[in-house]
Design a protein around this motif. Structure first.
Motif, mmCIF file in Angstrom:
data_model
loop_
_atom_site.group_PDB
_atom_site.id
_atom_site.type_symbol
_atom_site.label_atom_id
_atom_site.label_comp_id
_atom_site.label_asym_id
_atom_site.label_seq_id
_atom_site.Cartn_x
_atom_site.Cartn_y
_atom_site.Cartn_z
ATOM 1 N N ARG A 10 0.839 -1.191 0.000
ATOM 2 C CA ARG A 10 0.000 0.000 0.000
ATOM 3 C C ARG A 10 0.873 1.239 0.000
ATOM 4 N NH1 ARG A 10 -3.187 -3.770 2.306
ATOM 5 N NH2 ARG A 10 -5.427 -3.648 1.855
ATOM 6 N N VAL A 23 -1.802 2.980 -4.273
ATOM 7 C CA VAL A 23 -1.667 1.525 -4.430
ATOM 8 C C VAL A 23 -2.269 0.903 -3.189
ATOM 9 C CG1 VAL A 23 -0.061 -0.401 -4.640
ATOM 10 C CG2 VAL A 23 0.419 1.747 -5.829
ATOM 11 N N ALA A 26 -1.538 -4.316 -3.373
ATOM 12 C CA ALA A 26 -1.075 -4.942 -4.617
ATOM 13 C C ALA A 26 -0.055 -6.035 -4.318
ATOM 14 C CB ALA A 26 -0.456 -3.905 -5.543
ATOM 15 N N SER A 27 -0.275 -7.206 -4.918
ATOM 16 C CA SER A 27 0.667 -8.326 -4.786
ATOM 17 C C SER A 27 1.054 -8.805 -6.178
ATOM 18 C CB SER A 27 0.040 -9.472 -3.991
ATOM 19 O OG SER A 27 -0.220 -9.084 -2.654
ATOM 20 N N LEU A 28 2.350 -8.960 -6.397
ATOM 21 C CA LEU A 28 2.853 -9.327 -7.717
ATOM 22 C C LEU A 28 4.257 -9.901 -7.572
ATOM 23 C CD1 LEU A 28 2.479 -9.153 -10.868
ATOM 24 C CD2 LEU A 28 3.545 -6.888 -10.733
ATOM 25 N N LYS A 46 0.273 2.198 -11.509
ATOM 26 C CA LYS A 46 1.422 1.455 -12.051
ATOM 27 C C LYS A 46 2.750 2.128 -11.697
ATOM 28 C CE LYS A 46 0.264 1.891 -16.364
ATOM 29 N NZ LYS A 46 -0.759 2.930 -16.132
ATOM 30 N N LEU A 49 3.621 2.106 -7.956
ATOM 31 C CA LEU A 49 4.152 0.812 -7.509
ATOM 32 C C LEU A 49 5.625 0.685 -7.882
ATOM 33 C CD1 LEU A 49 3.233 -1.877 -6.163
ATOM 34 C CD2 LEU A 49 2.886 -2.761 -8.475
ATOM 35 N N MET A 210 -3.694 -3.729 -13.783
ATOM 36 C CA MET A 210 -3.926 -2.944 -12.572
ATOM 37 C C MET A 210 -5.084 -1.985 -12.783
ATOM 38 S SD MET A 210 -0.918 -1.163 -10.340
ATOM 39 C CE MET A 210 -1.131 -0.884 -8.572
ATOM 40 N N ARG A 214 -5.174 -1.607 -7.576
ATOM 41 C CA ARG A 214 -5.115 -3.032 -7.281
ATOM 42 C C ARG A 214 -4.799 -3.853 -8.525
ATOM 43 N NH1 ARG A 214 -10.192 -3.923 -3.069
ATOM 44 N NH2 ARG A 214 -9.293 -2.668 -1.387
ATOM 45 N N ILE A 215 -4.108 -4.985 -8.322
ATOM 46 C CA ILE A 215 -3.884 -5.939 -9.393
ATOM 47 C C ILE A 215 -5.175 -6.754 -9.547
ATOM 48 C CG2 ILE A 215 -2.501 -7.870 -10.217
ATOM 49 C CD1 ILE A 215 -0.855 -5.341 -9.931
#
Length: 315
Positions: A10, A23, A26-28, A46, A49, A210, A214-215
């Protein structure tokens, strides 16, 4: 080669009442030696992040790790994570020659002049231009210099933020080929941010989509673009240029004909439900979209944050 990982990240600016969560959870994963594309409309989070990964945006919660080490603990000097920015002119010091700009990023004890010449050759810029200032180069040449500067830090991971969007279409293809060649030569892991789905299809092994911080979808690029499982991904694909138009000119902001919700006050539940073609706007019985968030930090090979993803059949 190294793995870059974002876990429930975040990034929030401002106060609790007036702030903006750019953000939000978000998990990636950017696997070792792979190119991951990150797409979405302007304002989706984007670039924020990406900036968080290199320390240019505050991480409010969650964690970003490089091979298991929190990136905030990595040394600022000689950091194995480098970023290439959208505008190469603003990212290069206008008072320094390009050779000096590249040399700034090198580890101590390096023969800066010789190494700058070598790196310029790698990015297909004549080493004799090392004494020139950024304003004396074209946009494409400046972006190549920015790439050489990133490589000067001997990174394991590179983040490229819209690096072709400011270039002429005729130059974009050459820069993309160079990115691919350098990735293979140095075994780099790359997070590649773009609005352009044709670019993502050409360059990236994996794509992440995204929306509003969020993704919402992740998977192998060809699978996602051929068979999108999230309504937003499908909308982006429908907004992309057709075969009768220039693919490299495609901009996903064309998808924004419907007003995007206010990011200061995002919708509850699924953030996309106010625009979704299969959600409660069209189907009143689907109140789960308003109340339950389907994007709760999931990491998997092929995943979409949609309660009704199974309804989206192959295009």
């Amino acid at each position: 080669m190294s793995e870059l990982r974002f876990d429930d990240v975040r990034v929030r600016y401002g106060s609790h009442r007036r702030g903006l969560t750019a953000v939000d959870g978000a998990s990636l994963v950017v696997p070792s030696g792979r190119i991951v594309g990150l797409v979405g409309e302007s304002g989706s989070g984007k670039s924020t992040l990406a900036r968080a990964a290199v320390g240019l945006a505050p991480i409010s919660s969650g964690q970003i790790t490089l091979d298991g080490t929190d990136v905030r603990r990595l040394p600022r000097r000689d950091r194995p994570l480098q970023m290439i920015f959208q505008d190469p002119y603003s990212s290069l010091d206008p008072r320094l020659t390009i050779g000096e700009s590249i040399g700034e990023a090198m580890p101590a004890g390096t023969d800066r002049r010789a190494e700058a010449a070598r790196l310029l050759e790698l990015v297909h810029v004549d080493p004799s231009r090392a004494a020139m200032l950024p304003r004396e180069l074209s946009g494409g040449q400046r972006q190549r210099v920015a790439m050489a500067r990133a490589l000067a830090g001997k990174p394991k991971v590179v983040i490229a933020d819209e690096i072709t969007s400011a270039l002429d279409v005729s130059v974009q293809g050459a820069v993309l080929n160079l990115v691919r060649d350098l990735q293979q030569q140095f075994h780099l892991s790359i997070l590649f941010i773009s609005h352009n789905l044709a670019v993502i299809r050409y360059l990236c092994d994996i794509v992440a989509v995204m929306y509003l911080g969020r993704i919402v979808e992740v998977g192998p690029t060809l699978e996602v673009l051929a068979d999108p499982r999230h309504p937003y991904t499908r909308e982006l694909l429908e907004a992309a240029p057709s075969k009768t138009r220039t693919l490299l000119a495609g901009d996903l902001d064309a998808a924004g004909e419907i007003d995007v919700p206010d990011p200061h006050d995002p919708p509850s539940g699924c953030r996309y439900h106010t625009r979704c073609a299969i959600g409660p706007v069209q189907r009143q019985d689907r109140d789960v979209c308003r109340t339950t968030d389907p994007a709760a930090g999931v990491l998997s090979h092929r995943w979409a944050a949609c309660h009704f993803a199974d309804e989206l059949t192959t295009r």
